[in-house]
Design an enzyme around this catalytic site. Structure first.
Site, mmCIF file in Angstrom:
data_model
loop_
_atom_site.group_PDB
_atom_site.id
_atom_site.type_symbol
_atom_site.label_atom_id
_atom_site.label_comp_id
_atom_site.label_asym_id
_atom_site.label_seq_id
_atom_site.Cartn_x
_atom_site.Cartn_y
_atom_site.Cartn_z
ATOM 1 N N HIS A 114 0.833 -1.204 0.000
ATOM 2 C CA HIS A 114 0.000 0.000 0.000
ATOM 3 C C HIS A 114 0.872 1.261 0.000
ATOM 4 O O HIS A 114 0.655 2.178 -0.790
ATOM 5 C CB HIS A 114 -0.924 -0.019 1.225
ATOM 6 N N GLU A 115 1.864 1.277 0.886
ATOM 7 C CA GLU A 115 2.738 2.458 0.977
ATOM 8 C C GLU A 115 3.607 2.591 -0.272
ATOM 9 O O GLU A 115 3.904 3.704 -0.707
ATOM 10 C CB GLU A 115 3.600 2.392 2.236
ATOM 11 N N HIS A 158 1.756 4.518 -2.919
ATOM 12 C CA HIS A 158 1.930 5.967 -2.719
ATOM 13 C C HIS A 158 3.300 6.399 -3.248
ATOM 14 O O HIS A 158 3.419 7.390 -3.968
ATOM 15 C CB HIS A 158 1.855 6.335 -1.234
#
Length: 156
Positions: free
Chosen positions: A67-68, A71
């Site tokens: 998920h990170e 980003h």
């Protein structure tokens, strides 16, 4: 798991899933409370909550890292990296990354939200309030009758 091991894991996940290098730092941050991890815009570092590994295991940790990294890679490429951006949502789906992490902190739920119950002396309409009212100052909104305190609950 140490910060060095976490960094190696982030690099390997980045290579395998995104086919791109991770060129910044990744480390655990014990001060994170409610979130699984965060991507720092200015430094491009990734911070991960150690509770993710402790409470939910390696699979959840890899999900947070993916998920990170979504980003991270979108921000580096100048694309939409925020949760509401279409680029971000599309990359989450393509990489099979979770949108949210599992809960880390159990929240205390109150048994009853209302502490005080008032009733109109004229029309018997009930009012539930968290904060005590001055019954000389406030009246019934329906018929302008006097309010009377019926129950008062003490919460823990």
């Amino acid at each position: 798991m140490t910060d060095e091991k976490l960094y190696e894991l982030v690099c390997s996940v980045s290579k395998e899933v995104f086919r791109k290098d991770f060129r910044h730092e990744a480390y655990f941050n014990k001060r994170l409370r409610t979130t699984g991890g965060r991507y720092m815009l200015r430094t491009h570092h990734i911070e991960v909550n150690p509770l993710v590994l402790e409470k939910h295991g390696m699979e959840e940790l890899i999900g947070v890292i993916k998920h990170e990294l979504c980003h991270y890679h979108l921000h580096i490429e100048g694309k939409g990296y925020k949760h509401r951006d279409a680029d971000f949502r599309e990359l989450l789906k393509r990489t099979n990354s979770p949108r949210f992490c599992s809960t880390l902190v159990e929240r205390n739920r109150r048994v009853s939200r209302n502490r005080y119950t008032y009733q109109c002396a004229k029309c018997s309409l009930a009012y539930n309030r968290k904060i005590r009212l001055n019954t000389r100052k406030y009246r019934c909104g329906k018929c302008l009758g006097d309010l009377v305190l019926v129950t008062s609950k003490k919460l823990k």
